[in-house]
Scaffold this motif. Structure first.
Motif, short mmCIF file in Angstrom:
data_model
loop_
_atom_site.label_atom_id
_atom_site.label_comp_id
_atom_site.label_asym_id
_atom_site.label_seq_id
_atom_site.Cartn_x
_atom_site.Cartn_y
_atom_site.Cartn_z
N TYR A 43 0.83 -1.20 0.00
CA TYR A 43 0.00 0.00 0.00
C TYR A 43 0.87 1.26 0.00
CZ TYR A 43 -4.43 -2.45 0.61
OH TYR A 43 -5.54 -3.24 0.40
N LEU A 44 2.02 1.21 0.65
CA LEU A 44 2.96 2.33 0.60
C LEU A 44 3.52 2.49 -0.81
CD1 LEU A 44 4.84 1.81 3.99
CD2 LEU A 44 3.17 3.59 3.45
N LEU A 45 3.83 1.37 -1.47
CA LEU A 45 4.30 1.44 -2.85
C LEU A 45 3.21 1.98 -3.77
CD1 LEU A 45 6.33 -1.89 -3.19
CD2 LEU A 45 7.16 0.40 -2.66
N LEU A 46 1.96 1.63 -3.50
CA LEU A 46 0.84 2.17 -4.27
C LEU A 46 0.76 3.69 -4.08
CD1 LEU A 46 -1.75 1.95 -5.94
CD2 LEU A 46 -2.97 1.38 -3.83
N ASN A 47 0.99 4.15 -2.87
CA ASN A 47 0.99 5.59 -2.60
C ASN A 47 2.10 6.28 -3.38
OD1 ASN A 47 -0.12 7.83 -0.81
ND2 ASN A 47 2.06 7.95 -0.35
N PHE B 56 6.91 15.83 -4.66
CA PHE B 56 8.24 15.60 -4.12
C PHE B 56 8.18 15.33 -2.63
CE2 PHE B 56 10.48 18.31 -7.59
CZ PHE B 56 10.23 17.31 -8.50
N HIS B 57 7.43 16.16 -1.91
CA HIS B 57 7.33 16.00 -0.46
C HIS B 57 6.62 14.70 -0.11
CE1 HIS B 57 7.77 20.63 0.31
NE2 HIS B 57 8.81 20.10 -0.27
N ALA B 58 5.54 14.39 -0.83
CA ALA B 58 4.80 13.14 -0.55
C ALA B 58 5.67 11.92 -0.83
CB ALA B 58 3.53 13.09 -1.40
N VAL C 192 -1.34 6.76 8.63
CA VAL C 192 -0.11 7.44 8.22
C VAL C 192 -0.32 8.18 6.90
CG1 VAL C 192 2.25 7.07 7.42
CG2 VAL C 192 1.43 5.91 9.48
N LEU C 193 -0.95 7.53 5.94
CA LEU C 193 -1.20 8.17 4.65
C LEU C 193 -2.17 9.34 4.78
CD1 LEU C 193 -1.44 5.05 2.29
CD2 LEU C 193 0.52 6.53 2.74
N ALA C 194 -3.11 9.23 5.71
CA ALA C 194 -4.07 10.32 5.93
C ALA C 194 -3.38 11.56 6.50
CB ALA C 194 -5.18 9.87 6.87
N VAL C 195 -2.25 11.38 7.15
CA VAL C 195 -1.47 12.50 7.67
C VAL C 195 -0.44 12.96 6.64
CG1 VAL C 195 0.16 13.22 9.46
CG2 VAL C 195 -1.82 11.80 10.06
N ALA D 157 2.12 17.08 3.00
CA ALA D 157 2.75 17.46 1.72
C ALA D 157 2.08 18.69 1.12
CB ALA D 157 2.68 16.28 0.75
N PHE D 158 0.76 18.76 1.18
CA PHE D 158 0.06 19.91 0.64
C PHE D 158 0.35 21.18 1.43
CE2 PHE D 158 -2.64 16.71 -1.48
CZ PHE D 158 -2.76 17.30 -2.73
N ILE D 159 0.39 21.07 2.75
CA ILE D 159 0.60 22.25 3.59
C ILE D 159 2.02 22.78 3.45
CG2 ILE D 159 0.72 23.06 5.98
CD1 ILE D 159 -1.61 21.14 6.59
N THR D 160 3.01 21.89 3.47
CA THR D 160 4.41 22.33 3.37
C THR D 160 4.76 22.87 1.99
OG1 THR D 160 5.09 20.05 2.87
CG2 THR D 160 5.22 20.76 5.17
#
Length: 374
Positions: free
Chosen positions: A75-79, A123-125, A159-162, A167-170
């Motif tokens: 699931y992390l690789l999917l992200n 990039f951040h994500a 974790v993905l929900a955070v 990434a969007f905020i930074t």
């Protein structure tokens, strides 16, 4: 971030064309790249785009369609594939248009802000995802008992929900250092530029901070994590008994394969983004004389190389999964309808077990008969 900031224009308060704008107009009028060079760059973009989009979509199909591939790691690789698809679908076409038409900006105000913003978001994500993958591998290899209790599907979803909001905020400051300006007009049509500032104080603070927090610091943390994981894999704390050695060896071999594949993904990510990060810092701190030494064409070629490296990183991960992981390779084939022969091997193994059991029963029966006769 728009890498063309190094050769974009800036306009003073009186809207007078300065030397940089005049030089850029010279670029447009005379052309930097030949038709053959533009065609070669376009072909490279096209190949990377097609391979990347198809590969990352296939990763999504594999993880969502093949039941045994629905693990926290995958699931992390999917992200990571989602972030790569955003880079390829949103940012890559804009970069290609800018390569063909350096000036003026043709895509309107919305895309002027949206494209560099999404570059930073992805990039951040991607960086945060790779760091989470590294921590996940650390727990799987070094803390397996804690891993079963902690790294559940619900935990990864949290974790993905955070991760994505972070990434969007930074990346929000990019919207404030990106400038969309009207600088001139040709007849009734106005001309616009879109540039990411690198010469103001707050722009420098943000760009340097982004490079430090989302590139150089993760490299240090990832290197330390790799050393610990590698040492633990090569020197396990628990020595198995003779009866358990085969099972433990298989488990360690499987963990090594997955871990080294994921570490290769991380290393490739940082290598591919290194030219981009160095070039951005160079545009901030390099003296004007150095840019003049490179020349307009040299700067443009440098920008194209950095961009292609970024897009290659968004393309090669599915290839890496397929070449280094037998599990992923089998799932890829299963997802596209190619028979892997696993059922055949399973049936053969089962037949061998049945034959072995038959021989054992025959042997026991013969022994019992011989004992009875005696």
């Amino acid at each position: 971030m728009d890498l063309s900031a190094g050769y974009n224009v800036s306009v003073n308060s009186s809207d007078v064309l300065d030397a940089r704008l005049q030089r850029l107009i010279w670029v447009v009028m005379n052309g930097l790249l030949t038709q053959g060079e533009l065609s070669a760059v376009t072909a490279a973009y096209g190949v990377v785009f097609l391979v990347g989009v198809l590969g990352n979509l296939l990763v999504a199909v594999v993880v969502l369609k093949v039941p045994h591939m629905r693990s926290p790691t995958n699931y992390l690789l999917l992200n990571l594939s989602v972030a790569d698809l955003l880079v390829l679908l949103v940012c890559m076409p804009v970069s290609l248009i800018e390569t063909w038409v350096v000036f003026p900006w043709l895509l309107g105000k919305f895309m002027c802000y949206f494209s560099p913003y999404m570059e930073f978001v992805t990039f951040h994500a991607s960086t945060l995802t790779i760091m989470v993958i590294s921590v996940e591998r650390f727990y799987v290899v070094c803390r397996p008992l804690h891993c079963r209790e902690t790294l559940t599907g619900r935990f990864i979803a949290g974790v993905l929900a955070v991760l994505w909001p972070a990434a969007f905020i930074t990346s929000l400051p990019v919207l404030f250092i990106t400038q969309f300006r009207q600088i001139d007009s040709v007849g009734p049509d106005p001309l616009y530029t879109c540039e990411t500032e690198t010469d103001t104080f707050w722009a420098k603070v943000y760009l340097v901070s982004s490079a430090a927090v989302f590139y150089f610091l993760p490299i240090v943390l990832l290197s330390g994590c790799c050393l610990v994981i590698s040492r633990h894999l090569n020197n396990p704390d628990v020595q198995p008994s003779v009866g358990q050695r085969a099972a433990v060896d298989n488990r360690i071999r499987s963990r090594k394969q997955v871990t080294y594949m994921l570490l290769a993904v991380a290393v490739l990510f940082f290598i591919c983004l290194l030219p981009y990060r160095v070039t951005v810092l160079g545009f901030i701190y390099a003296p004007e004389e150095m840019l003049q030494l490179l020349g307009n064409k040299g700067v443009l070629i440098l920008v194209i190389i950095c961009r292609i490296m970024v897009y290659i990183n968004s393309t090669v991960n599915p290839i890496l999964y397929n070449t280094t992981s037998t599990n992923f390779r089998s799932a890829f084939k299963q997802a596209i309808g190619i028979k892997t022969g696993r059922k055949t091997r399973r049936g053969t193994a089962e037949a061998m077990r049945n034959t072995s059991n038959t021989h054992m029963r025959t042997h026991r029966r013969s022994t019992a008969i011989s004992l009875y006769v005696r």
